[in-house]
Write a protein that holds these residues in place. Sequence first.
Motif, PDB file in Angstrom:
ATOM      1  N   GLY A  93     -25.342  21.246  14.873  1.00 44.44           N
ATOM      2  CA  GLY A  93     -26.344  22.245  15.253  1.00 44.44           C
ATOM      3  C   GLY A  93     -27.737  21.675  15.147  1.00 44.44           C
ATOM      4  N   ILE A  94     -28.577  21.929  16.148  1.00 41.97           N
ATOM      5  CA  ILE A  94     -29.942  21.429  16.140  1.00 41.97           C
ATOM      6  C   ILE A  94     -30.917  22.534  16.529  1.00 41.97           C
ATOM      7  CG2 ILE A  94     -29.218  19.062  16.626  1.00 41.97           C
ATOM      8  CD1 ILE A  94     -30.198  19.458  19.519  1.00 41.97           C
ATOM      9  N   ARG A  95     -32.197  22.267  16.255  1.00 40.30           N
ATOM     10  CA  ARG A  95     -33.264  23.252  16.475  1.00 40.30           C
ATOM     11  C   ARG A  95     -34.344  22.626  17.353  1.00 40.30           C
ATOM     12  NH1 ARG A  95     -37.124  25.665  11.648  1.00 40.30           N
ATOM     13  NH2 ARG A  95     -37.894  27.515  12.758  1.00 40.30           N
ATOM     14  N   PRO A  96     -35.027  23.409  18.183  1.00 35.82           N
ATOM     15  CA  PRO A  96     -36.079  22.856  19.050  1.00 35.82           C
ATOM     16  C   PRO A  96     -37.191  22.188  18.248  1.00 35.82           C
ATOM     17  CG  PRO A  96     -35.464  25.047  19.779  1.00 35.82           C
ATOM     18  CD  PRO A  96     -34.803  24.839  18.452  1.00 35.82           C
ATOM     19  N   TRP A 133     -29.050   9.724  17.081  1.00 34.30           N
ATOM     20  CA  TRP A 133     -27.817   9.397  16.346  1.00 34.30           C
ATOM     21  C   TRP A 133     -26.759  10.479  16.563  1.00 34.30           C
ATOM     22  CZ3 TRP A 133     -24.254  11.145  12.951  1.00 34.30           C
ATOM     23  CH2 TRP A 133     -23.406  10.205  12.354  1.00 34.30           C
ATOM     24  N   LEU A 134     -27.163  11.731  16.482  1.00 35.61           N
ATOM     25  CA  LEU A 134     -26.213  12.826  16.681  1.00 35.61           C
ATOM     26  C   LEU A 134     -25.628  12.802  18.086  1.00 35.61           C
ATOM     27  CD1 LEU A 134     -28.130  15.714  14.871  1.00 35.61           C
ATOM     28  CD2 LEU A 134     -26.030  14.597  14.091  1.00 35.61           C
ATOM     29  N   ALA A 135     -26.453  12.533  19.077  1.00 34.12           N
ATOM     30  CA  ALA A 135     -25.950  12.459  20.454  1.00 34.12           C
ATOM     31  C   ALA A 135     -24.952  11.315  20.603  1.00 34.12           C
ATOM     32  CB  ALA A 135     -27.106  12.296  21.431  1.00 34.12           C
ATOM     33  N   ASP A 136     -25.232  10.170  19.995  1.00 32.99           N
ATOM     34  CA  ASP A 136     -24.285   9.046  20.025  1.00 32.99           C
ATOM     35  C   ASP A 136     -22.968   9.431  19.371  1.00 32.99           C
ATOM     36  OD1 ASP A 136     -26.134   7.449  21.313  1.00 32.99           O
ATOM     37  OD2 ASP A 136     -26.746   6.374  19.497  1.00 32.99           O
ATOM     38  N   PHE A 137     -23.054  10.107  18.229  1.00 29.77           N
ATOM     39  CA  PHE A 137     -21.853  10.564  17.530  1.00 29.77           C
ATOM     40  C   PHE A 137     -21.024  11.467  18.439  1.00 29.77           C
ATOM     41  CE2 PHE A 137     -19.510  13.683  15.106  1.00 29.77           C
ATOM     42  CZ  PHE A 137     -18.915  12.954  14.087  1.00 29.77           C
ATOM     43  N   CYS A 228     -30.633  15.050  24.434  1.00 31.44           N
ATOM     44  CA  CYS A 228     -29.576  14.936  23.426  1.00 31.44           C
ATOM     45  C   CYS A 228     -28.771  16.229  23.315  1.00 31.44           C
ATOM     46  CB  CYS A 228     -30.190  14.567  22.082  1.00 31.44           C
ATOM     47  SG  CYS A 228     -30.842  12.885  22.011  1.00 31.44           S
ATOM     48  N   ARG A 229     -29.453  17.369  23.377  1.00 32.53           N
ATOM     49  CA  ARG A 229     -28.736  18.643  23.312  1.00 32.53           C
ATOM     50  C   ARG A 229     -27.773  18.776  24.485  1.00 32.53           C
ATOM     51  NH1 ARG A 229     -29.620  23.666  25.710  1.00 32.53           N
ATOM     52  NH2 ARG A 229     -28.896  25.496  24.515  1.00 32.53           N
ATOM     53  N   ARG A 230     -28.202  18.382  25.668  1.00 33.25           N
ATOM     54  CA  ARG A 230     -27.331  18.456  26.834  1.00 33.25           C
ATOM     55  C   ARG A 230     -26.044  17.654  26.610  1.00 33.25           C
ATOM     56  NH1 ARG A 230     -30.944  17.347  30.134  1.00 33.25           N
ATOM     57  NH2 ARG A 230     -30.656  15.095  30.271  1.00 33.25           N
ATOM     58  N   GLN A 231     -26.152  16.502  26.002  1.00 29.08           N
ATOM     59  CA  GLN A 231     -24.978  15.686  25.732  1.00 29.08           C
ATOM     60  C   GLN A 231     -24.108  16.302  24.640  1.00 29.08           C
ATOM     61  OE1 GLN A 231     -26.469  11.746  24.930  1.00 29.08           O
ATOM     62  NE2 GLN A 231     -27.556  11.640  26.890  1.00 29.08           N
ATOM     63  N   MET A 232     -24.734  16.857  23.617  1.00 31.96           N
ATOM     64  CA  MET A 232     -23.973  17.497  22.544  1.00 31.96           C
ATOM     65  C   MET A 232     -23.151  18.664  23.082  1.00 31.96           C
ATOM     66  SD  MET A 232     -26.841  17.557  19.519  1.00 31.96           S
ATOM     67  CE  MET A 232     -27.889  16.133  19.247  1.00 31.96           C
ATOM     68  N   VAL A 233     -23.752  19.443  23.954  1.00 34.38           N
ATOM     69  CA  VAL A 233     -23.036  20.574  24.553  1.00 34.38           C
ATOM     70  C   VAL A 233     -21.920  20.076  25.472  1.00 34.38           C
ATOM     71  CG1 VAL A 233     -23.269  22.563  26.097  1.00 34.38           C
ATOM     72  CG2 VAL A 233     -25.039  22.092  24.377  1.00 34.38           C
ATOM     73  N   GLU A 234     -22.226  19.072  26.263  1.00 30.74           N
ATOM     74  CA  GLU A 234     -21.255  18.559  27.234  1.00 30.74           C
ATOM     75  C   GLU A 234     -19.974  18.081  26.576  1.00 30.74           C
ATOM     76  OE1 GLU A 234     -20.836  14.876  30.474  1.00 30.74           O
ATOM     77  OE2 GLU A 234     -22.773  15.321  29.546  1.00 30.74           O
TER      78      GLU A 234
END
Length: 248
Positions: A93-96, A133-137, A228-234
Amino acid sequence: MPDRYSRIFLLSHMRAYTSLAGHILGSNPAINGYFEMHLGYEDAGALDRQLAEYRKHEDLKDGSRYLFDKLLHNDYRLLPERLGQARLKILVGIRPPEPTLKSIVDLFERKGGNEAYASPEAATRYYTERLEWLADFCRARAGAYFYFDAELFRARPQALLTALSNWLELEEPLSGHYQVFSQTGKARRGDSSAFIHRGEIARGGADYPHVRIPRQLLDQAQATYLRCRRQMVEFAADAILLEASSPP
């Protein structure tokens, strides 16, 4: 005592309501843990260290089946493939950027001295590097985690708690009311402000009007956040998003 516990890991960043999330999770009868343990999980032995660290401060609940920790810094990595046969539930979970950066700067300014994240430049560097880092994970572990927008804790808490309860397969759903524990509010354990002692989700929050983040830094952080959020959701197995929620 044999370790029979599945793990819940929350991967996020500072000032993204993670202390609130930990207390809500840790108040459920199925879940042990609520504070940040400052451990990395890069080998199976880390799970033993986690259990030992938790038991220094709290007793394990009768009938519980989960142990929780949150990871907010790139120094503490989670490598699920190295944890043997451990059963994992991973939350991301991330925040703007604007409210996050202002909150980080305000927090570390109030600590005084030469705190690492008291400047907008340092806060932005931490935030963008953490999101990368989170997006890579997430790209490397497609389908292995649940994603949520952290702002849902304020905007639509019941929708978020229902989604999290379902993902974690909890018999008793998560509640917006939570317990205060022995480590609540202590330094290096999470939120040390008075808000975490409220015992319930509070609407609204501070705007930090005295904190100014230069436009160039905000634009940089916003671009990183959106990408990064777009990738996390995808790559998530499931997700709940702020814009997909019905109006309050």
